[in-house]
Write an enzyme that holds these catalytic residues in place. Structure first.
Site, PDB file in Angstrom:
ATOM      1  N   LYS A  42       0.839  -1.200   0.000  1.00 19.11           N
ATOM      2  CA  LYS A  42       0.000   0.000   0.000  1.00 19.11           C
ATOM      3  C   LYS A  42       0.874   1.250   0.000  1.00 19.11           C
ATOM      4  O   LYS A  42       0.600   2.221  -0.701  1.00 19.11           O
ATOM      5  CB  LYS A  42      -0.950  -0.017   1.211  1.00 19.11           C
ATOM      6  CG  LYS A  42      -2.080  -1.012   1.024  1.00 19.11           C
ATOM      7  CD  LYS A  42      -2.871  -1.313   2.273  1.00 19.11           C
ATOM      8  CE  LYS A  42      -3.819  -2.483   2.000  1.00 19.11           C
ATOM      9  NZ  LYS A  42      -4.532  -2.960   3.163  1.00 19.11           N
ATOM     10  N   ASP A  63     -11.239   2.410   3.478  1.00 15.35           N
ATOM     11  CA  ASP A  63     -11.579   1.002   3.253  1.00 15.35           C
ATOM     12  C   ASP A  63     -13.084   0.855   3.014  1.00 15.35           C
ATOM     13  O   ASP A  63     -13.539  -0.190   2.548  1.00 15.35           O
ATOM     14  CB  ASP A  63     -11.191   0.163   4.494  1.00 15.35           C
ATOM     15  CG  ASP A  63      -9.979  -0.722   4.234  1.00 15.35           C
ATOM     16  OD1 ASP A  63      -9.669  -0.960   3.049  1.00 15.35           O
ATOM     17  OD2 ASP A  63      -9.356  -1.171   5.215  1.00 15.35           O
ATOM     18  N   GLN A 112      -5.100  -1.891   9.333  1.00 12.87           N
ATOM     19  CA  GLN A 112      -4.877  -3.180   8.685  1.00 12.87           C
ATOM     20  C   GLN A 112      -5.461  -4.311   9.536  1.00 12.87           C
ATOM     21  O   GLN A 112      -5.176  -4.411  10.725  1.00 12.87           O
ATOM     22  CB  GLN A 112      -3.361  -3.385   8.466  1.00 12.87           C
ATOM     23  CG  GLN A 112      -3.013  -4.632   7.707  1.00 12.87           C
ATOM     24  CD  GLN A 112      -3.547  -4.624   6.268  1.00 12.87           C
ATOM     25  OE1 GLN A 112      -3.448  -3.638   5.554  1.00 12.87           O
ATOM     26  NE2 GLN A 112      -4.129  -5.733   5.841  1.00 12.87           N
TER      27      GLN A 112
END
Ligand code: NAP
Length: 288
Positions: free
Chosen positions: A54, A121, A98
């Protein structure tokens, strides 16, 4: 019938190139580059790789990125305090925690703490709800969003088509079904309790497999000319495969996403796209 492979790597490159241009334009107009912050708690090896990827991807499109690495023993209060700091920081446009989190940390509580405007997200219930009512400002889960991009950029029309989604997780199956419906598909969602799945599969013009079972679906189960989107990723002894047995689909379906190189590369591209969307909304910036 010729089966075309949908090249997710190339489409992800195209998306990134477009984003890079947009970022360049904003920066040359005197704005700061968008910034994504990833919180990584603990030492999960797969998570470490995802987070590095990422960070690298942000670099490709000239976005700023920062990874906050916190030890596995970090308390829930410490993670929440960090999120609250990032929520208040105008320099930070996107925040991602995460997953999975180490045991003892309440995933739901932590995800809920993220400002929905920075929730790149798209997991926050506020964004899920906005997406469900068709609010274009919603930040949507990256994998299904990437699949819509694959369909559109491959010239595959969804409107009026019978779409079958196998899997009903909050991050793939359910948002996938919502997006297909919003694009005027006629959508059926299958899951582990579905009866007569074979009959349902036979009707699918567009089939999205997201069950997490290696090669569970075969070409013989599908309609001639169907479009097959394989979300699964499985690392087996003899290589990587998806939820669909690709070989058995060749010559039978019209399009299929390969594994690897189909849906996977789009997920990170859409994370960048969501970070860009969050940045534009926060700065009231309209890119042309
Ligand atoms: P998940 O949370 O485990 O959900 C799996 C879903 O499949 C559940 O809804 C489950 O039904 C359903 N299911 C399981 N066995 C089934 C069966 N025999 N028949 C019908 N439905 C069945 O998985 P996920 O997070 O959605 O991920 C799915 C797959 O996509 C995994 O392989 C994952 O690694 C992959 N993935 C890839 C990407 C990418 O970027 N390419 C991103 C995310 C996930 P119930 O609800 O009834 O249990």
């Amino acid at each position: 019938m010729e089966t075309k492979l949908i090249d997710g790597k190339q489409i992800a490159r195209d998306v990134r190139a477009e984003l890079k241009e947009k970022v360049k334009k904003a920066v040359s107009a005197g704005m700061k580059a968008p910034k994504l912050v990833v919180i990584l708690v603990g030492e999960d090896p797969a998570s470490k790789i995802y987070v590095n990827n990422k960070e690298k991807a942000c670099g490709w499109v000239s976005m700023k990125s920062e990874t906050l690495r916190m030890p596995a023993e970090t308390s829930e209060e410490e993670v929440l305090a960090k999120i609250s700091e990032l929520n208040a920081d105008p320099e930070v446009n996107g925040i991602l925690v995460q997953l999975p989190l180490p045991k003892g940390l309440d995933e739901q509580k932590i995800l809920l703490a993220i400002d929905p405007a920075k929730d790149v997200d798209g997991f926050h219930p506020m964004n899920v709800g906005k997406s469900a009512v068709g609010d274009a400002s919603a930040l949507v889960s990256c994998t299904p969003l990437g699949i819509m991009e694959l369909l559109h950029r491959s010239g595959i029309q969804v409107s009026g088509k019978r779409c079958v989604v196998a899997g009903r997780s909050n991050i793939v199956g359910k948002p996938m079904a919502r997006l297909l419906l919003a694009d005027n598909g006629t959508v059926t969602v299958c899951h582990s309790r579905t009866q007569d799945m074979d009959q349902i599969l036979k009707e699918a013009d567009i089939f999205v497999a997201a069950v997490g079972k290696p090669k569970m679906f075969r070409g013989e189960q599908l309609k001639d000319g169907a479009v097959v989107i394989d979300v699964g990723i499985h690392h087996l002894d003899d290589g990587i495969c998806g939820d669909v047995d690709t070989e058995s689909c060749m010559g039978k379906v019209s399009y299929i996403t390969p594994v690897p190189g189909g849906v996977g590369p789009m997920t990170i591209a859409m994370l960048l796209s969501n970070t860009w969307q969050a940045y534009c909304t926060q700065n009231n910036y309209k890119a042309d």
